[in-house]
Write an enzyme that holds these catalytic residues in place. Structure first.
Site, PDB file in Angstrom:
ATOM      1  N   ARG A 183     -17.267  45.155 -27.765  1.00 22.56           N
ATOM      2  CA  ARG A 183     -17.318  46.603 -27.561  1.00 22.56           C
ATOM      3  C   ARG A 183     -17.292  47.231 -28.958  1.00 22.56           C
ATOM      4  O   ARG A 183     -18.250  47.139 -29.697  1.00 22.56           O
ATOM      5  CB  ARG A 183     -16.142  47.056 -26.686  1.00 22.56           C
ATOM      6  CG  ARG A 183     -16.264  46.620 -25.245  1.00 22.56           C
ATOM      7  CD  ARG A 183     -14.961  46.736 -24.520  1.00 22.56           C
ATOM      8  NE  ARG A 183     -13.937  45.949 -25.197  1.00 22.56           N
ATOM      9  CZ  ARG A 183     -12.759  45.652 -24.697  1.00 22.56           C
ATOM     10  NH1 ARG A 183     -12.405  46.096 -23.526  1.00 22.56           N
ATOM     11  NH2 ARG A 183     -11.904  44.913 -25.373  1.00 22.56           N
ATOM     12  N   SER A 238      -9.400  45.996 -19.430  1.00 18.68           N
ATOM     13  CA  SER A 238      -8.474  45.740 -18.320  1.00 18.68           C
ATOM     14  C   SER A 238      -7.127  46.388 -18.619  1.00 18.68           C
ATOM     15  O   SER A 238      -6.484  46.951 -17.738  1.00 18.68           O
ATOM     16  CB  SER A 238      -8.294  44.238 -18.126  1.00 18.68           C
ATOM     17  OG  SER A 238      -9.522  43.629 -17.817  1.00 18.68           O
ATOM     18  N   LYS A 262      -0.396  35.294 -23.471  1.00 17.33           N
ATOM     19  CA  LYS A 262      -0.098  36.724 -23.503  1.00 17.33           C
ATOM     20  C   LYS A 262       1.026  37.021 -22.523  1.00 17.33           C
ATOM     21  O   LYS A 262       1.466  36.152 -21.788  1.00 17.33           O
ATOM     22  CB  LYS A 262      -1.341  37.502 -23.087  1.00 17.33           C
ATOM     23  CG  LYS A 262      -2.444  37.326 -24.087  1.00 17.33           C
ATOM     24  CD  LYS A 262      -3.539  38.301 -23.783  1.00 17.33           C
ATOM     25  CE  LYS A 262      -4.586  38.247 -24.871  1.00 17.33           C
ATOM     26  NZ  LYS A 262      -5.778  38.912 -24.469  1.00 17.33           N
ATOM     27  N   HIS A 284     -17.094  43.737 -17.567  1.00 14.95           N
ATOM     28  CA  HIS A 284     -17.316  42.298 -17.361  1.00 14.95           C
ATOM     29  C   HIS A 284     -18.536  42.059 -16.466  1.00 14.95           C
ATOM     30  O   HIS A 284     -19.337  41.160 -16.724  1.00 14.95           O
ATOM     31  CB  HIS A 284     -16.104  41.651 -16.689  1.00 14.95           C
ATOM     32  CG  HIS A 284     -14.820  41.702 -17.481  1.00 14.95           C
ATOM     33  ND1 HIS A 284     -13.647  42.204 -16.970  1.00 14.95           N
ATOM     34  CD2 HIS A 284     -14.520  41.290 -18.732  1.00 14.95           C
ATOM     35  CE1 HIS A 284     -12.691  42.100 -17.872  1.00 14.95           C
ATOM     36  NE2 HIS A 284     -13.193  41.550 -18.963  1.00 14.95           N
TER      37      HIS A 284
HETATM   38  O1  PNS Z   1      -9.862  38.206 -21.947  1.00 18.29           O
HETATM   39  P1  PNS Z   1      -9.135  37.662 -23.133  1.00 18.29           P
HETATM   40  O2  PNS Z   1      -7.651  37.726 -22.901  1.00 18.29           O
HETATM   41  O3  PNS Z   1      -9.551  38.310 -24.431  1.00 18.29           O
HETATM   42  O4  PNS Z   1      -9.554  36.102 -23.253  1.00 18.29           O
HETATM   43  C1  PNS Z   1      -8.992  35.259 -24.235  1.00 18.29           C
HETATM   44  C2  PNS Z   1      -9.314  33.780 -23.927  1.00 18.29           C
HETATM   45  C3  PNS Z   1      -8.820  33.412 -22.540  1.00 18.29           C
HETATM   46  C4  PNS Z   1     -10.811  33.565 -23.995  1.00 18.29           C
HETATM   47  C5  PNS Z   1      -8.611  32.905 -24.996  1.00 18.29           C
HETATM   48  O5  PNS Z   1      -7.252  33.242 -25.055  1.00 18.29           O
HETATM   49  C6  PNS Z   1      -8.743  31.395 -24.713  1.00 18.29           C
HETATM   50  O6  PNS Z   1      -9.790  30.835 -24.892  1.00 18.29           O
HETATM   51  N1  PNS Z   1      -7.647  30.772 -24.226  1.00 18.29           N
HETATM   52  C7  PNS Z   1      -7.595  29.373 -23.883  1.00 18.29           C
HETATM   53  C8  PNS Z   1      -6.791  28.553 -24.884  1.00 18.29           C
HETATM   54  C9  PNS Z   1      -7.626  28.272 -26.120  1.00 18.29           C
HETATM   55  O7  PNS Z   1      -8.639  27.591 -26.076  1.00 18.29           O
HETATM   56  N2  PNS Z   1      -7.172  28.824 -27.247  1.00 18.29           N
HETATM   57  C10 PNS Z   1      -7.845  28.703 -28.519  1.00 18.29           C
HETATM   58  C11 PNS Z   1      -8.917  29.775 -28.668  1.00 18.29           C
HETATM   59  S1  PNS Z   1      -9.596  29.727 -30.305  1.00 18.29           S
END
Ligand code: PNS
Length: 164
Positions: free
Chosen positions: A95, A133, A44, A20
């Site tokens: 990645r 992570s 999650k 990150h």
């Molecule tokens: O680090 P991650 O867990 O891959 O990040 C995922 C994240 C936080 C970017 C995604 O889950 C997100 O944007 N969540 C917020 C809710 C949202 O907007 N959901 C629709 C995404 S298309």
């Protein structure tokens, strides 16, 4: 020349890794400001670190770049947060090929929700290619060494979580 628009870099950051950090530094070559934004409801399983702990770790890592890197959190849809902040670009790291499908789906959904918001994908550095992570937490929980994969303050916090 660095772009004046704000880029937002969303994720769970549970915890922030050197992958990150690498991505933020790459982004700063193109954008003047990056907001590292931590989702409070990524849908999650529970996170290892609380939101406050995750935010604090990010702030510590970038304390020397306070003017250009800010940490924040958001609830609800990412696209709504981006709009409130006036951000026009979402940054995500890629990645391996295995990241692609999930990232592609999110980018397309976000575009559908807010057509003017674009997702920029960056390749992580080769030394961070296998860092996630999730794996970092797993390795530390089983007594393995992840130094070099996470910032020093994160390593300390991980050890504290798992060794009490
Ligand atoms: O680090 P991650 O867990 O891959 O990040 C995922 C994240 C936080 C970017 C995604 O889950 C997100 O944007 N969540 C917020 C809710 C949202 O907007 N959901 C629709 C995404 S298309």
């Amino acid at each position: 020349m660095a772009h004046n628009n704000i880029a937002i870099y969303p994720g769970s950051f549970d915890p922030i890794t050197n992958g990150h950090v690498d991505l933020v530094k790459r982004t700063l070559r193109v954008f003047n400001r990056v907001m590292v934004v931590i989702a409070t409801n990524p849908g999650k399983d529970g996170c290892l670190f609380t939101l406050e702990e995750r935010l604090q770790m990010v702030r510590e890592v970038f304390k020397g770049l306070k003017n250009r890197v800010q940490a924040d959190s958001f609830e609800g849809l990412l696209v709504d947060y981006a709009e409130r902040k006036g951000a026009t670009v979402i940054i995500r790291g890629l990645r391996a090929v295995s990241d692609f499908e999930y990232e592609f789906q999110m980018a397309m959904m976000n575009r559908r929700l807010k057509p003017k918001l674009d997702t920029f994908f960056m390749m992580t550095g080769e030394s961070e290619f296998y860092t996630s992570s999730r794996l970092v937490k797993e390795v530390v929980s089983l007594g393995g060494n992840v130094s070099g994969l996470v910032p020093a303050n994160v390593l300390k916090n991980l050890k504290r979580k798992f060794n009490g």
